[in-house]
Design a protein around this motif. Sequence first.
Motif, PDB file in Angstrom:
ATOM      1  N   ALA A 170       8.703 -40.898  13.571  1.00 50.93           N
ATOM      2  CA  ALA A 170       7.403 -40.224  13.429  1.00 50.93           C
ATOM      3  C   ALA A 170       6.273 -41.239  13.288  1.00 50.93           C
ATOM      4  O   ALA A 170       5.212 -41.088  13.900  1.00 50.93           O
ATOM      5  N   LEU A 174       5.757 -42.916  16.756  1.00 49.86           N
ATOM      6  CA  LEU A 174       5.115 -41.988  17.687  1.00 49.86           C
ATOM      7  C   LEU A 174       3.653 -41.745  17.332  1.00 49.86           C
ATOM      8  O   LEU A 174       2.790 -41.684  18.213  1.00 49.86           O
ATOM      9  N   THR A 175       3.375 -41.612  16.043  1.00 49.44           N
ATOM     10  CA  THR A 175       1.995 -41.383  15.605  1.00 49.44           C
ATOM     11  C   THR A 175       1.106 -42.546  16.019  1.00 49.44           C
ATOM     12  O   THR A 175       0.009 -42.348  16.542  1.00 49.44           O
ATOM     13  N   LEU A 212       0.703 -42.515  19.942  1.00 51.66           N
ATOM     14  CA  LEU A 212      -0.185 -41.440  20.390  1.00 51.66           C
ATOM     15  C   LEU A 212      -1.630 -41.695  19.973  1.00 51.66           C
ATOM     16  O   LEU A 212      -2.558 -41.420  20.745  1.00 51.66           O
ATOM     17  N   ARG A 234      -0.099 -35.989  14.507  1.00 55.25           N
ATOM     18  CA  ARG A 234       1.009 -35.895  13.538  1.00 55.25           C
ATOM     19  C   ARG A 234       1.869 -34.652  13.792  1.00 55.25           C
ATOM     20  O   ARG A 234       3.087 -34.712  13.697  1.00 55.25           O
ATOM     21  N   ARG A 237       2.296 -33.080  16.684  1.00 53.35           N
ATOM     22  CA  ARG A 237       3.087 -33.288  17.894  1.00 53.35           C
ATOM     23  C   ARG A 237       4.223 -34.267  17.657  1.00 53.35           C
ATOM     24  O   ARG A 237       5.338 -34.063  18.139  1.00 53.35           O
ATOM     25  N   ALA A 238       3.959 -35.317  16.890  1.00 51.12           N
ATOM     26  CA  ALA A 238       5.017 -36.280  16.563  1.00 51.12           C
ATOM     27  C   ALA A 238       6.134 -35.596  15.782  1.00 51.12           C
ATOM     28  O   ALA A 238       7.323 -35.819  16.041  1.00 51.12           O
TER      29      ALA A 238
END
Length: 82
Positions: A35, A38-39, A42, A68, A70-71
């Motif tokens: 997470a 990815l955050t 993105l 956040r 979407r992650a």
Amino acid sequence: AYLKAHRRDLYADLLLSGKLEEHLSSIDADASEMASRLTGQLARTEGATEVLKVADPMAWVGAMNSIRNRAAEIVNHDLIYT
């Protein structure tokens, strides 16, 4: 809760073998790392930078909340619910 509700066999096996806590701890660490990664990716891709944070804090908060969420969905789909 997900294991107990949807993957009862795995939950029972882990519980009876004494490995449930170890498994959950490992998944939690992997999910947190994924997470976070990815955050960051993105946020960079979508321009949710410190510059935006200073220039338009409300837009930055909105963008980061969306990122956040979407992650979290990606982590849930790819790691938790598999």
